[in-house]
Design a protein around this motif. Sequence first.
Motif, PDB file in Angstrom:
ATOM      1  N   ALA A 201       0.821  -1.215   0.000  1.00  0.00           N
ATOM      2  CA  ALA A 201       0.000   0.000   0.000  1.00  0.00           C
ATOM      3  C   ALA A 201       0.862   1.276   0.000  1.00  0.00           C
ATOM      4  O   ALA A 201       0.460   2.285  -0.569  1.00  0.00           O
ATOM      5  CB  ALA A 201      -0.927  -0.014   1.202  1.00  0.00           C
ATOM      6  N   GLY A 202       2.050   1.230   0.598  1.00  0.00           N
ATOM      7  CA  GLY A 202       2.895   2.435   0.659  1.00  0.00           C
ATOM      8  C   GLY A 202       3.844   2.568  -0.518  1.00  0.00           C
ATOM      9  O   GLY A 202       4.742   3.413  -0.486  1.00  0.00           O
ATOM     10  N   LEU A 203       3.655   1.748  -1.557  1.00  0.00           N
ATOM     11  CA  LEU A 203       4.597   1.768  -2.681  1.00  0.00           C
ATOM     12  C   LEU A 203       3.983   2.444  -3.899  1.00  0.00           C
ATOM     13  O   LEU A 203       2.765   2.615  -3.996  1.00  0.00           O
ATOM     14  CB  LEU A 203       4.989   0.326  -3.058  1.00  0.00           C
ATOM     15  CG  LEU A 203       5.590  -0.535  -1.945  1.00  0.00           C
ATOM     16  CD1 LEU A 203       5.847  -1.948  -2.454  1.00  0.00           C
ATOM     17  CD2 LEU A 203       6.881   0.083  -1.432  1.00  0.00           C
TER      18      LEU A 203
ATOM     19  N   TRP B 261      14.243   6.108   1.153  1.00  0.00           N
ATOM     20  CA  TRP B 261      13.821   4.922   0.423  1.00  0.00           C
ATOM     21  C   TRP B 261      13.228   3.881   1.371  1.00  0.00           C
ATOM     22  O   TRP B 261      13.362   3.990   2.586  1.00  0.00           O
ATOM     23  CB  TRP B 261      15.008   4.297  -0.321  1.00  0.00           C
ATOM     24  CG  TRP B 261      16.173   3.945   0.573  1.00  0.00           C
ATOM     25  CD1 TRP B 261      16.193   3.049   1.613  1.00  0.00           C
ATOM     26  CD2 TRP B 261      17.495   4.496   0.528  1.00  0.00           C
ATOM     27  NE1 TRP B 261      17.440   3.006   2.203  1.00  0.00           N
ATOM     28  CE2 TRP B 261      18.264   3.880   1.554  1.00  0.00           C
ATOM     29  CE3 TRP B 261      18.123   5.441  -0.286  1.00  0.00           C
ATOM     30  CZ2 TRP B 261      19.601   4.196   1.776  1.00  0.00           C
ATOM     31  CZ3 TRP B 261      19.474   5.737  -0.054  1.00  0.00           C
ATOM     32  CH2 TRP B 261      20.180   5.119   0.972  1.00  0.00           C
ATOM     33  N   GLN B 262      12.594   2.897   0.789  1.00  0.00           N
ATOM     34  CA  GLN B 262      12.254   1.659   1.503  1.00  0.00           C
ATOM     35  C   GLN B 262      12.953   0.546   0.732  1.00  0.00           C
ATOM     36  O   GLN B 262      12.758   0.425  -0.471  1.00  0.00           O
ATOM     37  CB  GLN B 262      10.753   1.405   1.489  1.00  0.00           C
ATOM     38  CG  GLN B 262       9.953   2.441   2.237  1.00  0.00           C
ATOM     39  CD  GLN B 262       8.483   2.047   2.345  1.00  0.00           C
ATOM     40  OE1 GLN B 262       8.123   0.884   2.289  1.00  0.00           O
ATOM     41  NE2 GLN B 262       7.622   3.031   2.484  1.00  0.00           N
ATOM     42  N   ASN B 263      13.747  -0.226   1.442  1.00  0.00           N
ATOM     43  CA  ASN B 263      14.545  -1.271   0.798  1.00  0.00           C
ATOM     44  C   ASN B 263      13.959  -2.624   1.156  1.00  0.00           C
ATOM     45  O   ASN B 263      13.988  -3.017   2.317  1.00  0.00           O
ATOM     46  CB  ASN B 263      15.975  -1.196   1.374  1.00  0.00           C
ATOM     47  CG  ASN B 263      16.964  -0.742   0.342  1.00  0.00           C
ATOM     48  OD1 ASN B 263      16.725  -0.877  -0.856  1.00  0.00           O
ATOM     49  ND2 ASN B 263      18.077  -0.221   0.800  1.00  0.00           N
TER      50      ASN B 263
ATOM     51  N   PHE C 171      12.058   4.484  -3.850  1.00  0.00           N
ATOM     52  CA  PHE C 171      12.521   5.803  -3.412  1.00  0.00           C
ATOM     53  C   PHE C 171      11.313   6.609  -2.933  1.00  0.00           C
ATOM     54  O   PHE C 171      10.198   6.428  -3.446  1.00  0.00           O
ATOM     55  CB  PHE C 171      13.286   6.506  -4.534  1.00  0.00           C
ATOM     56  CG  PHE C 171      14.573   5.786  -4.845  1.00  0.00           C
ATOM     57  CD1 PHE C 171      15.679   5.965  -4.029  1.00  0.00           C
ATOM     58  CD2 PHE C 171      14.648   4.881  -5.896  1.00  0.00           C
ATOM     59  CE1 PHE C 171      16.852   5.258  -4.267  1.00  0.00           C
ATOM     60  CE2 PHE C 171      15.814   4.174  -6.139  1.00  0.00           C
ATOM     61  CZ  PHE C 171      16.917   4.365  -5.322  1.00  0.00           C
ATOM     62  N   THR C 172      11.557   7.447  -1.939  1.00  0.00           N
ATOM     63  CA  THR C 172      10.439   8.163  -1.296  1.00  0.00           C
ATOM     64  C   THR C 172      10.737   9.656  -1.155  1.00  0.00           C
ATOM     65  O   THR C 172      11.895  10.075  -1.255  1.00  0.00           O
ATOM     66  CB  THR C 172      10.167   7.615   0.121  1.00  0.00           C
ATOM     67  OG1 THR C 172      11.290   7.933   0.949  1.00  0.00           O
ATOM     68  CG2 THR C 172       9.929   6.123   0.146  1.00  0.00           C
TER      69      THR C 172
ATOM     70  N   ALA D  47       7.852   7.892  -8.126  1.00  0.00           N
ATOM     71  CA  ALA D  47       7.710   6.844  -9.145  1.00  0.00           C
ATOM     72  C   ALA D  47       8.963   5.965  -9.227  1.00  0.00           C
ATOM     73  O   ALA D  47       8.881   4.777  -9.563  1.00  0.00           O
ATOM     74  CB  ALA D  47       7.424   7.478 -10.505  1.00  0.00           C
ATOM     75  N   ALA D  48      10.138   6.528  -8.878  1.00  0.00           N
ATOM     76  CA  ALA D  48      11.398   5.817  -9.127  1.00  0.00           C
ATOM     77  C   ALA D  48      11.574   4.601  -8.220  1.00  0.00           C
ATOM     78  O   ALA D  48      11.347   4.684  -7.003  1.00  0.00           O
ATOM     79  CB  ALA D  48      12.567   6.760  -8.922  1.00  0.00           C
ATOM     80  N   VAL D  49      11.958   3.485  -8.832  1.00  0.00           N
ATOM     81  CA  VAL D  49      12.297   2.281  -8.062  1.00  0.00           C
ATOM     82  C   VAL D  49      13.570   1.672  -8.643  1.00  0.00           C
ATOM     83  O   VAL D  49      13.908   1.916  -9.797  1.00  0.00           O
ATOM     84  CB  VAL D  49      11.177   1.199  -8.106  1.00  0.00           C
ATOM     85  CG1 VAL D  49       9.933   1.645  -7.385  1.00  0.00           C
ATOM     86  CG2 VAL D  49      10.854   0.790  -9.540  1.00  0.00           C
ATOM     87  N   LEU D  50      14.241   0.905  -7.826  1.00  0.00           N
ATOM     88  CA  LEU D  50      15.379   0.101  -8.279  1.00  0.00           C
ATOM     89  C   LEU D  50      14.950  -1.331  -8.020  1.00  0.00           C
ATOM     90  O   LEU D  50      14.359  -1.615  -6.968  1.00  0.00           O
ATOM     91  CB  LEU D  50      16.610   0.472  -7.443  1.00  0.00           C
ATOM     92  CG  LEU D  50      17.954  -0.133  -7.805  1.00  0.00           C
ATOM     93  CD1 LEU D  50      18.430   0.429  -9.147  1.00  0.00           C
ATOM     94  CD2 LEU D  50      18.987   0.219  -6.728  1.00  0.00           C
TER      95      LEU D  50
END
Length: 367
Positions: A179-181, A319-321, A333-334, A342-345
């Motif tokens: 939900a937080g992503l 971020w949340q890893n 990334f937050t 929007a950015a994620v790795l």
Amino acid sequence: MTHHIVVLGAGYAGLSAAKGASRKLRRGDIRITLVNAVGHFVERVRLHQLAAGQPLKELPLSGLLAGTGIELVVARVTAVDAAARTVQIDSAPYAIAYDTLVYALGSAADTAAVPGAAAHASAVATYQDAVRLRDRMSDARGSLVVAGAGLTGIEAATELAETYPALTVRLVTGGELGAGLSQRGRRYLRAALDRHGVTLREHTRVSEVAAHGLVLADGGEIPADAVVWTAGFRVPDLAREAGFAVDARGLITVDPTLRSLSHPEVFAAGDAVAAYGPDGAASRMSCQTGLPMGAYVAGSVAASLTGRAPKPLRLRYVWQNISLGRHDGLTQFTRSDDSPVAAVLTGRASARFKEAVTRGTVLALRR
Ligand SMILES: Cc1cc2nc3c(=O)[nH]c(=O)nc-3n(C[C@H](O)[C@H](O)[C@H](O)COP(=O)(O)OP(=O)(O)OC[C@H]3O[C@@H](n4cnc5c(N)ncnc54)[C@H](O)[C@@H]3O)c2cc1C
């Protein structure tokens, strides 16, 4: 007279608080004692790895404290007598008097949330939980249900599924996954669960954990040979029992310098504290907040002893890893308030990044 600072808990928050205070207050009239239940630093962010049978690096606290002058007491805190300013512990010397107390005892699995969870479910929130689960999993087969799809539940489900391919792993959540992503993050997470063979069940409320699996609020059941309870953390009752001002969850309520609202000689940091982020939302229980809170509280204690007014704490997220087994991951990334951009790795790059951050955290604690 010597001023005695007693720090309870040598996790991310307590260890950085004690070491920070020893750096800032190198004076003959200050004594710092760190009390912890075990003699080594527990990398909680790796406990799902320990539960899956991976050996963790030994990190004795004596080594991490070398040269700091901090006195280590390995004992379990059983009570705090706020009026007498004394901490009670379960072995000699049984009582430790303090002038300033830093409370950083962290959290544990919230197995009191539904009947049967404490008796029938395993957990992965503390070192002892993870060791018990590891021993239970050594001949893992049949079916495993992970109840609670927060970050800990996702990490535990994927790690165990990767380690034990013969095991049927289900992940159950009362809400929606991730939900937080961001949308991209959620999509990646769903695909990753699929790749790991983890079956997801959302919008499913658990009312009880029984010996044979989960009993659901709608009357249904999810049979399982083993249940891992990852639906939230709770804090020990010690702070409430001591008479410190706490919120409804038992977290110590503090001013913006992490000083207790009821007891000015008490500071708190990490999972045990009800600190608030930039938008007034409760801070996320994480080492991402525990570590800076610990460092901050050292400055706050130092300021209180030297009559200075510290700047209020400003928590900022980056971020949340989330690890998804050993070779896959999702870094969301937050914004500084922890809301996702929007950015994620993803994939191996994220797994490598998380590994580097986790090692970097221990390096920072060594310094
Ligand atoms: C499996 C798992 C994965 C996680 N992954 C991440 C992640 O990727 N990123 C992230 O930011 N966060 C993660 N977290 C959350 C993070 O680990 C915690 O939020 C963090 O450890 C909190 O730090 P702390 O110092 O407040 O408490 P802790 O690290 O829990 O330290 C508390 C210390 O107090 C000691 N203690 C407790 N009770 C007593 C007592 N009565 N007497 C004496 N000593 C006591 C404990 O032994 C421990 O050493 C994860 C947690 C788990 C369980």
